[in-house]
Design a protein around this motif. Structure first.
Motif, PDB file in Angstrom:
ATOM      1  N   CYS A   1       0.859  -1.190   0.000  1.00  0.00           N
ATOM      2  CA  CYS A   1       0.000   0.000   0.000  1.00  0.00           C
ATOM      3  C   CYS A   1       0.894   1.239   0.000  1.00  0.00           C
ATOM      4  CB  CYS A   1      -0.914   0.019   1.223  1.00  0.00           C
ATOM      5  SG  CYS A   1      -2.134  -1.320   1.243  1.00  0.00           S
TER       6      CYS A   1
ATOM      7  N   VAL B   1      -1.085   0.117  -7.982  1.00  0.00           N
ATOM      8  CA  VAL B   1      -1.268   1.036  -6.863  1.00  0.00           C
ATOM      9  C   VAL B   1      -0.479   2.328  -7.092  1.00  0.00           C
ATOM     10  CG1 VAL B   1      -0.850   1.394  -4.387  1.00  0.00           C
ATOM     11  CG2 VAL B   1      -1.769  -0.797  -5.200  1.00  0.00           C
TER      12      VAL B   1
ATOM     13  N   GLY C   1      -4.337   1.188  -2.115  1.00  0.00           N
ATOM     14  CA  GLY C   1      -3.959  -0.216  -2.193  1.00  0.00           C
ATOM     15  C   GLY C   1      -5.143  -1.063  -2.602  1.00  0.00           C
TER      16      GLY C   1
ATOM     17  N   LEU D   1      -5.363  -3.100   2.095  1.00  0.00           N
ATOM     18  CA  LEU D   1      -5.789  -2.011   2.987  1.00  0.00           C
ATOM     19  C   LEU D   1      -6.358  -2.577   4.282  1.00  0.00           C
ATOM     20  CD1 LEU D   1      -7.486   0.378   0.398  1.00  0.00           C
ATOM     21  CD2 LEU D   1      -5.363   0.819   1.647  1.00  0.00           C
TER      22      LEU D   1
END
Length: 235
Positions: A85, A182, A102, A107
């Motif tokens: 993330c 991401v 993320g 997450l």
């Protein structure tokens, strides 16, 4: 995270936190909880590779409040990065709004771990003596920096072990693709993002904070993102 997985992690953490446990027993329970969380991340990534709708890229904002808001934000970043993330730190009053990006399952893992680690950091600081003549805030900031660094290293090692233990050569490629996606999402939302300058900490607590981070239980019971909902770290 599935209820079955959460139940296993909670039981392991309860055993690890039992005062009757020896340090070796506590470490063994902690290691198993960490392994389960890492394996869960790999399993969800492989499932999403077959069915992307099961685990979309998302984002959420976590409010990190004073005191020691910047240090708590550093701990959140240390948890988020090994779990693929990304964090963007935004000043908000006396604290920060941490914008996390993320995949949904990652997450979720960050949420679970960060809540638990905030509590453990607060307990660890409360039990740690500030050396005579040293400014308490400076010591505590350096302690938290050591704690965060040790946590980040442990999580990175657990993730690497989970990938190696999967026995599937495709896992590394799947995870690399997820990390790229991401990063692209972050760049879309923050096209002019800048890297913050490194901090210079004067306190002498880094070593004891790092040792506490190496002993910490890597698990927890979820995160509340409402203002002021997180456990605090005393002044």
């Amino acid at each position: 995270m599935s209820e079955a997985m959460l139940s296993k992690v909670r039981k392991l953490l309860a055993q690890a936190e039992d005062p009757a446990c020896t340090p070796a027993e506590s470490a063994a329970f902690t290691a198993k909880a960490t392994e389960l969380i890492a394996r869960y991340g790999v399993d969800r990534a492989l499932l999403a590779a077959r069915d992307p709708a099961t685990d979309p890229v998302g984002d959420r904002v976590v409010e990190v409040v004073a005191p020691y808001a910047r240090d708590k934000a550093g701990l959140l970043a240390a948890v988020a990065d090994p779990l693929r993330c990304r964090c963007v730190r935004r000043r908000q009053g006396s604290g920060f709004a941490m914008h996390l990006f993320g995949f949904a399952s990652d997450l979720e893992r960050v949420d679970v771990l960060f809540t638990s680690l905030l509590v453990q950091a607060a307990h660890g600081l409360a039990a740690t003596h500030v050396p005579s003549g040293e400014h308490p805030a400076a010591f505590r900031r350096s302690w938290l920096a050591g704690f965060a660094q040790a946590i980040g290293a442990r999580l990175a090692a657990a993730e690497a072990d989970a990938v190696a233990g999967s026995g599937k050569p495709s896992v590394a490629l799947v995870l690399a693709d997820r990390s790229d996606r991401v990063r692209h999402r972050v760049a879309e939302v923050y096209p002019r993002l800048r890297t913050a300058a490194p901090r210079r900490l004067a306190g002498t607590g880094f070593g004891s904070g790092a040792e506490a981070g190496r002993r910490a239980d890597l698990g927890g019971r979820g995160v509340a993102t409402a203002p002021g909902a997180r456990p605090g770290i005393g002044r």
